[in-house]
Design a protein around this motif. Structure first.
Motif, short mmCIF file in Angstrom:
data_model
loop_
_atom_site.label_atom_id
_atom_site.label_comp_id
_atom_site.label_asym_id
_atom_site.label_seq_id
_atom_site.Cartn_x
_atom_site.Cartn_y
_atom_site.Cartn_z
N ARG A 22 0.71 2.08 -13.10
CA ARG A 22 1.37 2.22 -11.81
C ARG A 22 2.77 1.62 -11.91
O ARG A 22 3.00 0.66 -12.63
CB ARG A 22 0.57 1.51 -10.71
N CYS A 44 5.02 1.82 -8.76
CA CYS A 44 5.66 1.74 -7.45
C CYS A 44 4.61 1.55 -6.36
O CYS A 44 3.40 1.74 -6.60
CB CYS A 44 6.46 3.01 -7.15
N ASN A 45 5.07 1.18 -5.20
CA ASN A 45 4.27 1.22 -3.99
C ASN A 45 4.16 2.68 -3.57
O ASN A 45 5.17 3.34 -3.31
CB ASN A 45 4.95 0.38 -2.90
N ASP A 71 -2.72 -5.24 -2.76
CA ASP A 71 -2.32 -4.85 -4.10
C ASP A 71 -1.42 -5.92 -4.71
O ASP A 71 -0.33 -6.19 -4.19
CB ASP A 71 -1.58 -3.51 -4.02
N LYS A 104 11.50 6.13 -4.10
CA LYS A 104 10.41 6.47 -5.02
C LYS A 104 10.89 7.51 -6.03
O LYS A 104 10.56 7.45 -7.22
CB LYS A 104 9.21 7.01 -4.25
N ASP A 131 0.30 -5.95 -7.42
CA ASP A 131 1.42 -5.48 -8.22
C ASP A 131 2.58 -4.94 -7.39
O ASP A 131 3.75 -5.21 -7.68
CB ASP A 131 0.95 -4.41 -9.20
N PHE A 132 2.27 -4.19 -6.34
CA PHE A 132 3.35 -3.53 -5.58
C PHE A 132 3.22 -3.72 -4.07
O PHE A 132 3.94 -3.08 -3.31
CB PHE A 132 3.40 -2.04 -5.94
#
Length: 510
Positions: A331, A333-334, A413, A341, A415-416
């Motif tokens: 992954r 991005c959000n 989440d 994006k 990570d993002f």
């Protein structure tokens, strides 16, 4: 389901970036923000080819003097010329192609206004203060807040003028903003952007605007520290139009290889899907006088083998996937981002995002349609889908495992930053996968810096006397590189900006 419906409206818009002046695409928006990229050009006199005005002697007998010269007959230029004519000013509107419209004529015709009679009649849109606050919030300091205030302030009166003059908007149907606030709805022009432009041309002709087609402005006339008009080239040669006020409404620069390579290198190799006139003419002329860029990003439409995904059966499938990886299975991005994006996707090694969905999603029907049309794949295991696209299985499965663990434990989440409630299931077979390829660019979101009255700014951020801009030329001052606020923002801000420029030049907007 109610929450997912809201997310659908958000992301469907977010992955596209329709700005109201994109080319036949759907809307895009919402994004995390960063500081605006501003690049100054204190001395670019030698940066461009010698214009025709310096290689051919202008025919003096063809020279004219007017109050206003407007360069570019898209929606913004049409409004500026009409506004000037309605105030009793002499005006010439130049269009280098054989017809008016530019990219505005190719868009879906989405359009916002605030405080207009049509807002009150239909209940569509926000009031002036709420729209102003919303635009400023979305820009997050990356644009010109004072300009946003002025755009909202004039929007009602300009919309009223347009409707009274004959521009047609649907009253029984609207579209979601596609931005951070799903409660905002915006108008849709009858016959989309083409219909809006045709109606605006008819209004300009009624006002006796002197529209000159196949007439290209090749240079600004700059004397005694002020812009005093333009040099024009047409089939009969070269001549001058002298004017108290010059307004550049020349669109974007997606089709200018030099500017794209310099300012948008991540997008340089993508295919422009916009009006043929988006060649950066106004940018190049103004940058010789120190005008400089602000903002970043482009509008983009995803494609399948070069075909516009938005207009393909089954082509909407990527919009409904909320678990994305790159070709390496990670992954990046959000998934609920918007405009930027696309910028992140084109930085991946193969410039694509891989979009996954499990059978718990309420949007499985869209994936089934994509599978039927050969645009997506369906399998009993995620490993099978990885093998189809060449994604490393071990890396991908580790990515999924970490995501699923956070989801099951009720954590956001890590990570993002996707909120736990917005994290999707990735546990129920069968599974689906497709890809997102933002390879058709529709409009620039970088443009020349301007002040609150649409006066173009020089390298010292001072107004260039006699020179204004509107439309995509100055879109960076409207959205910066913040959240793209709403469908129709490019189209609306272009039209309202044209009105602001004229009113300020006439002393009516101080």
């Amino acid at each position: 389901m109610k929450k997912n419906t809201k997310l659908l409206a958000l992301l469907c818009a977010a992955v596209l970036l329709f700005s109201g002046c994109s080319s036949g695409t759907a809307p895009e928006s919402a994004e995390s923000t960063t500081a605006a990229t501003t690049q100054s050009a204190p001395d670019q006199t030698q940066a461009f080819e010698t214009p025709a005005s310096e290689t051919q002697a202008p025919a003096a007998e063809r020279d004219v003097t007017v109050d206003f010269v407007v360069v570019g007959a898209g929606a913004g230029g049409l409004q500026a010329a009409t506004e000037a004519a309605s105030l009793g000013k002499s005006v010439v509107l130049l269009e280098k192609t054989e017809r008016a419209g530019g990219s505005s004529a190719l868009c879906e015709g989405f359009f916002w206004s605030a405080g207009a009679k049509l807002n009150e009649e239909t209940g569509i849109g926000y009031d002036v203060q709420k729209m102003t606050d919303y635009l400023i919030s979305c820009a997050a300091g990356n644009a010109n807040d004072a300009l946003l205030e002025n755009l909202c302030e004039v929007s009602g009166s300009v919309m009223d003028q347009m409707v009274e003059g004959g521009v047609r908007f649907l009253k029984d149907r609207s579209t979601s903003s596609g931005g951070p606030d799903a409660s905002l709805t915006v108008f849709i022009g009858e016959q989309a952007g083409y219909g809006i432009v045709q109606d605006m041309v008819a209004i300009a002709e009624k006002q006796a605007v002197d529209i000159r087609y196949e007439s290209k402005a090749v240079d600004l006339i700059y004397e005694d520290g002020k812009v005093k008009g333009v040099t024009v080239e047409d089939a009969d040669g070269v001549y001058h139009i002298y004017a108290d006020t010059t307004i550049l409404a020349t669109g974007g620069f997606l089709r200018n290889e030099k500017l794209m390579n310099e300012y948008m290198p991540e997008w340089y190799y993508e295919q422009p899907f916009c009006g043929a006139g988006s060649t950066g003419d106004g940018h190049e002329m103004a940058m010789k006088l120190g005008a400089h860029m602000i903002g970043y990003s482009n509008g983009g439409v995803w494609s399948f083998d070069g075909q516009n995904g938005f207009h393909m059966e089954g082509g909407m499938a990527p919009c409904f996937c909320f678990f994305l990886t790159n070709i390496e299975g990670e992954r990046f991005c959000n998934e609920y981002m918007g405009t930027l994006k696309n910028d992140l996707i084109v930085q991946q090694s193969d410039r694509k995002a891989y979009c996954f969905m499990d059978s718990a999603s309420p949007y499985v029907s869209f994936m089934e349609e994509a599978v039927e049309k050969g645009l997506a794949h369906k399998a009993d295991t995620l490993e099978e889908l990885c093998e189809i696209y060449g994604i490393p299985v071990d890396t991908f499965m580790n990515t999924v495992a970490g995501y699923n663990q956070a989801k099951s434990e009720g954590r956001d989440d890590p990570d993002f930053g996707v909120a736990n409630d917005y994290m999707v299931s990735m546990t129920e077979a069968p599974y689906y996968a497709t890809y997102f390829d933002p390879s058709l660019t529709t409009n620039n979101l970088m443009g020349l810096a301007c002040d609150e009255y649409c006066r173009l700014l020089d390298a010292d951020n001072q107004p260039i006397p006699g020179l204004y801009g509107c439309g995509e030329l100055i879109i960076g001052s409207v959205v910066g590189n913040g959240n793209y606020p709403s469908c129709g923002t490019c189209l609306a801000s272009g039209i309202y900006g044209g009105a602001i420029a004229v009113r300020h030049a006439c002393g009516q907007f101080q």
